[in-house]
Structure formats: C-alpha cells, structure tokens
Scaffold this active site. Structure first.
Site, PDB file in Angstrom:
ATOM      1  N   THR A  37       0.672  -1.005  -0.033  1.00  0.00           N
ATOM      2  CA  THR A  37      -0.043   0.030  -0.121  1.00  0.00           C
ATOM      3  C   THR A  37       0.871   1.055   0.077  1.00  0.00           C
ATOM      4  O   THR A  37       2.240   1.123  -0.236  1.00  0.00           O
ATOM      5  CB  THR A  37      -0.848  -0.048   1.383  1.00  0.00           C
ATOM      6  OG1 THR A  37       0.004   0.369   2.421  1.00  0.00           O
ATOM      7  CG2 THR A  37      -1.772  -1.340   1.573  1.00  0.00           C
ATOM      8  N   THR A 126      -1.902  -3.180  19.385  1.00  0.00           N
ATOM      9  CA  THR A 126      -1.356  -1.917  20.095  1.00  0.00           C
ATOM     10  C   THR A 126      -2.022  -1.503  21.415  1.00  0.00           C
ATOM     11  O   THR A 126      -3.041  -1.989  21.490  1.00  0.00           O
ATOM     12  CB  THR A 126      -2.039  -0.815  18.952  1.00  0.00           C
ATOM     13  OG1 THR A 126      -1.900   0.359  19.426  1.00  0.00           O
ATOM     14  CG2 THR A 126      -3.417  -1.006  18.537  1.00  0.00           C
ATOM     15  N   ASP A 127      -1.147  -0.563  22.210  1.00  0.00           N
ATOM     16  CA  ASP A 127      -1.845  -0.130  23.225  1.00  0.00           C
ATOM     17  C   ASP A 127      -3.130   0.634  22.895  1.00  0.00           C
ATOM     18  O   ASP A 127      -3.897   0.907  24.134  1.00  0.00           O
ATOM     19  CB  ASP A 127      -1.021   0.501  24.124  1.00  0.00           C
ATOM     20  CG  ASP A 127      -0.446   1.876  23.369  1.00  0.00           C
ATOM     21  OD1 ASP A 127      -0.538   2.216  22.400  1.00  0.00           O
ATOM     22  OD2 ASP A 127       0.550   2.447  23.977  1.00  0.00           O
ATOM     23  N   GLU A 128      -3.427   1.126  21.892  1.00  0.00           N
ATOM     24  CA  GLU A 128      -4.670   2.016  21.533  1.00  0.00           C
ATOM     25  C   GLU A 128      -5.812   1.276  21.748  1.00  0.00           C
ATOM     26  O   GLU A 128      -6.888   1.953  21.945  1.00  0.00           O
ATOM     27  CB  GLU A 128      -4.413   2.766  19.967  1.00  0.00           C
ATOM     28  CG  GLU A 128      -3.097   3.432  20.146  1.00  0.00           C
ATOM     29  CD  GLU A 128      -3.339   4.166  18.865  1.00  0.00           C
ATOM     30  OE1 GLU A 128      -4.073   4.812  18.313  1.00  0.00           O
ATOM     31  OE2 GLU A 128      -1.898   4.656  18.344  1.00  0.00           O
ATOM     32  N   TYR A 154      -9.380   3.447  13.927  1.00  0.00           N
ATOM     33  CA  TYR A 154      -8.044   2.488  13.817  1.00  0.00           C
ATOM     34  C   TYR A 154      -8.010   1.341  15.127  1.00  0.00           C
ATOM     35  O   TYR A 154      -7.819   0.327  14.757  1.00  0.00           O
ATOM     36  CB  TYR A 154      -6.965   3.317  13.720  1.00  0.00           C
ATOM     37  CG  TYR A 154      -5.696   2.540  14.049  1.00  0.00           C
ATOM     38  CD1 TYR A 154      -5.138   1.566  13.187  1.00  0.00           C
ATOM     39  CD2 TYR A 154      -4.928   2.815  15.365  1.00  0.00           C
ATOM     40  CE1 TYR A 154      -3.961   1.053  13.836  1.00  0.00           C
ATOM     41  CE2 TYR A 154      -3.735   2.174  15.717  1.00  0.00           C
ATOM     42  CZ  TYR A 154      -3.278   1.245  14.947  1.00  0.00           C
ATOM     43  OH  TYR A 154      -2.153   0.555  15.311  1.00  0.00           O
ATOM     44  N   LYS A 158      -8.501  -2.619  15.469  1.00  0.00           N
ATOM     45  CA  LYS A 158      -7.224  -3.644  15.945  1.00  0.00           C
ATOM     46  C   LYS A 158      -7.981  -4.328  17.264  1.00  0.00           C
ATOM     47  O   LYS A 158      -7.574  -5.368  17.535  1.00  0.00           O
ATOM     48  CB  LYS A 158      -6.027  -2.427  16.493  1.00  0.00           C
ATOM     49  CG  LYS A 158      -5.312  -2.048  15.222  1.00  0.00           C
ATOM     50  CD  LYS A 158      -4.724  -2.922  14.377  1.00  0.00           C
ATOM     51  CE  LYS A 158      -3.433  -3.551  15.115  1.00  0.00           C
ATOM     52  NZ  LYS A 158      -2.716  -4.493  14.243  1.00  0.00           N
ATOM     53  N   HIS A 280      -9.172  12.708  19.959  1.00  0.00           N
ATOM     54  CA  HIS A 280      -7.844  12.548  20.411  1.00  0.00           C
ATOM     55  C   HIS A 280      -7.361  11.925  21.731  1.00  0.00           C
ATOM     56  O   HIS A 280      -7.742  12.534  22.614  1.00  0.00           O
ATOM     57  CB  HIS A 280      -7.220  13.891  20.228  1.00  0.00           C
ATOM     58  CG  HIS A 280      -5.465  13.843  20.181  1.00  0.00           C
ATOM     59  ND1 HIS A 280      -4.665  15.038  19.990  1.00  0.00           N
ATOM     60  CD2 HIS A 280      -4.548  12.851  20.097  1.00  0.00           C
ATOM     61  CE1 HIS A 280      -3.400  14.593  19.830  1.00  0.00           C
ATOM     62  NE2 HIS A 280      -3.371  13.440  20.016  1.00  0.00           N
TER      63      HIS A 280
END
Ligand code: NAD
Ligand code: TYD
Length: 340
Positions: A37, A126-128, A154, A158, A280
């Site tokens: 990509t 991910t920690d997100e 996103y 995940k 955010h």
C-alpha cells in the site's frame, strides 16, 4: 531451521522485524507477504532481498486465494501479522479499509493457520485498544486486564481483530498470542507519523503541526526493542496470552517535537499549533511487568539514544523519505493539513 511468515514486512515495524530476524536467527527463512500500500516500500527491503533466506511475495492478506496458495507452497512454523492500516488520522477520514484489512485480513490469516495444521500465530496489536488515560493520573498504566475501550476507527479495528484472535483460540484451539505495544520510532518510519513528520518537515524548514495543545502523552519505544519482544513472545510466550510492551518512556508531544528541533539545531518558531484530532487520546502508558517477569524482556534503548539514532538515520537516508514526500504524499498532506 524455521520458516516465518511476516505479513506487512515492507512497512515500518515489519521491515525492522525482518532485519532483526535475519540477524538474530541466521539460517531461518523469512517470507514477507505485503500488499505494498502507500505505506509499504520495496526499497526498504533492498538489503533483505540480497539474502537467500528471504523471500518477498506481493499480496493482500484479505485475499484468501493468495494467502492459501502461499500456505500450500511454504511450510510455516509461525506467522507474525504486522499487516495493517496503521494511521489514526487516515482512519478518521476513511474507516472502511481499516475494517477490511485489520479485521477481515486477520481472519483470513487465522483461517489459514487452522487449515494448514494449527500454525503458531502472533498478532501485532497496539496499546490503543485500551483507549486513553487521564493526564492527571500518572499512577495509572495499561495492564493486560485493562478493559478494551477504543476511541478511533483504527483502534476499534485493531481491538476487533484481537477479539477474533482470542475467539479462535477458545473455539478452535488456535495457537495464538497477542502483543500490545506503545508508540514506536526508528528507521523506515513513514513520514505521516509524528516523529518522522517533524524531522523531515524541520529539515525543509517547514512548519511543524502540533495538534491541540501538544500536551498529549505517548509512551515511546525504539522499534528494535519491540522486535526483540515479539521474537521472545513467538519463541517462549504462553499460548492464548496477551503481552503489553512498553518501556516507561512517556513524553508529551511538545517535548518530543522540541527534542527533534534541538537535535537538528532548528528554531522552536517552526512549531505551529493546529486544530486537534477528533477523539484525540490524551495519554498512553504501558505497564510491562508481565513480559518482564515471564519472558525477561527489557528495553535496551533509552529515548535520548533512540532519538539520536533516528535523527541520524533520517539525515543519512534522505533519498528514502524525499521520494515518499514528493509522491502521492503531497496530496495527502494538503488534504490533512491545509487550513487546519
Ligand atoms: P505501516 O503502516 O508502516 O506498515 C503496514 C504495512 O502493511 C505496509 O507495508 C503495508 O503495505 C502493509 N499492508 C497494509 N494492508 C495490507 C494488506 N491488506 N495485505 C498485506 N499487507 C498490507 O505500519 P507499522 O507502523 O509498521 O505497524 C505495523 C503493525 O504494528 C500494525 O499492525 C500496527 O497496528 C502495529 N503497531 C504499530 C505501532 C506504531 O507505533 N507504529 C505501535 C503498536 C502497534
Ligand atoms: P501518531 O504518530 O499519529 O501516532 P498515534 O496517533 O498512533 O499515537 O501521533 C502521535 C501523537 O502526535 C498523537 O498524539 C497525535 C500527535 N500528532 C501531532 O500533534 N501532529 C501531527 O502532525 C501528527 C501526525 C501527530
């Protein structure tokens, strides 16, 4: 000797992992499957291509035919899934491809691992997925039992993939592990992300766009330390377990940007505060106790050393990023940052 499938190996962390594995496991075969990509770059893998133990395959992880035919050709000991759409801002703009690649692509890989003999599968997460922490509670950290609580398309994609991975373990006995790492930095980082964006803009004396008040906190980890952790989990991690990865390296965005400017001897007047990212996340911070105690992992590179190495890499590899920044990236930048 083992054969590893590394998906997304032409991107930032995946390519660093390819080089890490070729160095740390001489003789092992590394097969990279990548769709190439906008974020994938074959030039990044130029050195690896010279190694007879490395094979590159262009293909999409959501394409079942392509994936199954690769599993017919090769006998994998382990699959490590880095392939993903990875940029939060792009996910806010166009969520769909995030759901397709990050969730359905993971499902295809899980199915392939089942079909071809319960192949060991590691999901790079991910920690997100834990959402964010408040700025006024520095005592709080993400542990593996922190509830999933996502903010962006996103992170939601995940988290969905993580749930699917755990469901495959419970239902089909799939031999899986998951790692959830904090923000990485280092060589080959695509210049849409904070640190490489700031380094490359500063080198052109262009404004450095800081979202909101710049007080958001990220927990930075040098990419090689992440690669080492994944290698340890694939080798010795407990099946069905999640491992958090992070090195207690919390910095506000403003601190990071000012450090970059200092390293490049550029003025702080380049900093420009711009409109905040919707939704955010305020603070990410990992508690890495589990991986430390169970696997003996620890981060080797502190932020000062890591940022020094990273800035040096961008100074010495201008051709790599200048090419990226002059291509379709120009249109992306206009769209994201013009009149922000
Ligand atoms: P990246 O965007 O730099 O690279 C992603 C790679 O995946 C690219 O090479 C791209 O071509 C490839 N890819 C995308 N869609 C694909 C598809 N459908 N089929 C095959 N290949 C495809 O991302 P990154 O920063 O290297 O992140 C790698 C992984 O690590 C991701 O899963 C991300 O969620 C996770 N992660 C990243 C960070 C970070 O700080 N960058 C932190 C924690 C976890
Ligand atoms: P980013 O590198 O996109 O990683 P993530 O959103 O996955 O943490 O962003 C890191 C932090 O930097 C995040 O708080 C958003 C902020 N940021 C800016 O202030 N300006 C920018 O131009 C970018 C890309 C990010």
């Amino acid at each position: 000797m083992k054969t590893y499938l590394v998906t997304g190996g032409a991107g930032f962390i995946g390519s660093n992992f390819v080089y890490y594995m070729l160095k740390e496991h001489p003789g092992a075969r590394i097969i990279c499957l990548d769709k190439l990509t906008y974020a994938g770059n074959l030039e990044t893998l130029e050195e690896a291509m010279k190694n007879p133990d490395f094979r590159f395959v262009k293909g999409d992880i959501t394409d079942r035919k392509v994936v199954y035919s690769l599993f017919e050709e090769e006998t994998f000991d382990a699959v490590i899934n880095f392939a993903a759409e990875s940029h939060v801002d792009r996910s806010i703009d166009e969520p769909e491809i995030f759901l397709k690649t990050n969730i359905l692509g993971t499902q295809v890989l899980l199915d392939a691992c089942r079909k071809y003999g319960n192949i060991r599968f590691h999901q790079v997460s991910t920690d997100e997925v834990y959402g964010d922490l408040p700025l006024d509670r520095p005592d709080l950290f993400f542990t593996e039992s922190t509830p999933i609580h996502t903010s962006s398309p996103y992170s939601a994609s995940k988290a969905s993939a993580d749930l699917l991975v755990m469901a495959y373990h419970r239902t089909y006995g799939s031999a899986v592990t998951i790692s959830r790492c904090s923000n990485n930095y280092g060589p080959y980082h695509f210049p849409e992300k904070l640190i490489p964006l700031m380094i490359t803009n500063a080198l052109f004396d262009k404004a450095l766009p800081v979202y909101g008040d710049g007080a958001n906190v990220r927990d930075w980890l040098y990419v090689e330390d992440h690669c080492k952790a994944i290698d340890m989990i694939v080798e010795n991690g407990k099946i069905g377990e999640v491992y958090n990865i992070g090195g207690h390296n919390e910095k506000t965005n403003l601190e990071v940007v000012k450090t970059v400017l200092r390293k490049l001897a550029k003025p702080e007047s380049l900093i420009q505060f711009v409109k905040d990212r919707p939704g955010h996340d305020r603070r990410y911070a990992i508690d890495p106790t589990k991986i430390k105690n169970e696997l003996g992992w620890f981060p080797e590179t502190d932020f000062e050393t890591g940022i020094e190495k990273t800035v040096k890499w961008y100074l010495e590899n201008r051709e790599w990023w200048e090419k990226i920044k002059s291509g379709e990236y120009t249109a992306y930048y206009e769209k994201m940052y013009k009149n922000r």
